[in-house]
Design a protein around this motif. Structure first.
Motif, PDB file in Angstrom:
ATOM      1  N   ASP A   1      66.883   3.547  15.891  1.00 16.40           N
ATOM      2  CA  ASP A   1      68.001   2.620  15.691  1.00 16.40           C
ATOM      3  C   ASP A   1      68.264   1.801  16.947  1.00 16.40           C
ATOM      4  OD1 ASP A   1      68.318   3.498  13.099  1.00 16.40           O
ATOM      5  OD2 ASP A   1      70.050   4.775  13.534  1.00 16.40           O
ATOM      6  N   GLU A   2      68.188   2.456  18.090  1.00 16.52           N
ATOM      7  CA  GLU A   2      68.413   1.770  19.361  1.00 16.52           C
ATOM      8  C   GLU A   2      67.376   0.668  19.590  1.00 16.52           C
ATOM      9  OE1 GLU A   2      68.244   3.245  23.892  1.00 16.52           O
ATOM     10  OE2 GLU A   2      69.598   4.396  22.598  1.00 16.52           O
ATOM     11  N   LEU A   3      66.174   0.881  19.077  1.00 18.92           N
ATOM     12  CA  LEU A   3      65.100  -0.109  19.206  1.00 18.92           C
ATOM     13  C   LEU A   3      65.077  -1.097  18.034  1.00 18.92           C
ATOM     14  CD1 LEU A   3      62.280   2.343  20.345  1.00 18.92           C
ATOM     15  CD2 LEU A   3      63.496   0.685  21.772  1.00 18.92           C
TER      16      LEU A   3
ATOM     17  N   ASP B   1      68.192  13.589  13.535  1.00 16.64           N
ATOM     18  CA  ASP B   1      69.254  12.620  13.840  1.00 16.64           C
ATOM     19  C   ASP B   1      69.050  11.990  15.211  1.00 16.64           C
ATOM     20  OD1 ASP B   1      70.548  13.004  11.394  1.00 16.64           O
ATOM     21  OD2 ASP B   1      71.666  14.719  12.182  1.00 16.64           O
ATOM     22  N   GLN B   2      68.635  12.773  16.175  1.00 16.15           N
ATOM     23  CA  GLN B   2      68.362  12.234  17.513  1.00 16.15           C
ATOM     24  C   GLN B   2      67.163  11.286  17.474  1.00 16.15           C
ATOM     25  OE1 GLN B   2      67.940  16.133  19.216  1.00 16.15           O
ATOM     26  NE2 GLN B   2      69.862  15.946  20.369  1.00 16.15           N
ATOM     27  N   LEU B   3      66.159  11.634  16.703  1.00 15.01           N
ATOM     28  CA  LEU B   3      64.980  10.784  16.578  1.00 15.01           C
ATOM     29  C   LEU B   3      65.333   9.468  15.886  1.00 15.01           C
ATOM     30  CD1 LEU B   3      61.977  10.789  17.247  1.00 15.01           C
ATOM     31  CD2 LEU B   3      61.559  11.779  15.000  1.00 15.01           C
ATOM     32  N   ARG B   4      66.136   9.551  14.844  1.00 16.00           N
ATOM     33  CA  ARG B   4      66.583   8.324  14.160  1.00 16.00           C
ATOM     34  C   ARG B   4      67.374   7.434  15.100  1.00 16.00           C
ATOM     35  NH1 ARG B   4      69.881   9.933   9.226  1.00 16.00           N
ATOM     36  NH2 ARG B   4      70.518   7.797   9.554  1.00 16.00           N
ATOM     37  N   ALA B   5      68.188   8.027  15.956  1.00 19.74           N
ATOM     38  CA  ALA B   5      68.981   7.249  16.913  1.00 19.74           C
ATOM     39  C   ALA B   5      68.086   6.471  17.874  1.00 19.74           C
ATOM     40  CB  ALA B   5      69.936   8.161  17.682  1.00 19.74           C
ATOM     41  N   VAL B   6      66.960   7.067  18.261  1.00 16.63           N
ATOM     42  CA  VAL B   6      66.013   6.372  19.142  1.00 16.63           C
ATOM     43  C   VAL B   6      65.477   5.126  18.444  1.00 16.63           C
ATOM     44  CG1 VAL B   6      63.748   6.526  20.251  1.00 16.63           C
ATOM     45  CG2 VAL B   6      65.358   8.435  20.430  1.00 16.63           C
TER      46      VAL B   6
END
Length: 60
Positions: free
Chosen positions: A39-41, A32-37
């Motif tokens: 998503d932010e990009l 989930d943290q990796l996906r958020a990175v």
């Protein structure tokens, strides 16, 4: 683009990831943290998990 990375996942391998993180060799993240990175990009991804490995494909 295709790549793989180690992720935390409530498994025995998490201890190894923590040790690598404490040594400064990587930043331990869960999927989930990796996906958020990404998503932010604004980079949509698909992924498969196998143990503590994440296999990631960008959709673009």
């Amino acid at each position: 683009m295709y790549f793989s990375t180690l992720v935390k996942g409530d498994r025995f391998g998490d201890r190894y990831l923590k040790a690598l993180g404490n040594s400064g060799k990587l930043v331990p993240r869960n999927i989930d943290q990796l996906r958020a990175v990404f998503d932010e990009l604004n980079i949509p991804i698909r992924y498969d998990l196998l143990g503590n490995m994440a296999f990631i494909t960008t959709k673009s």
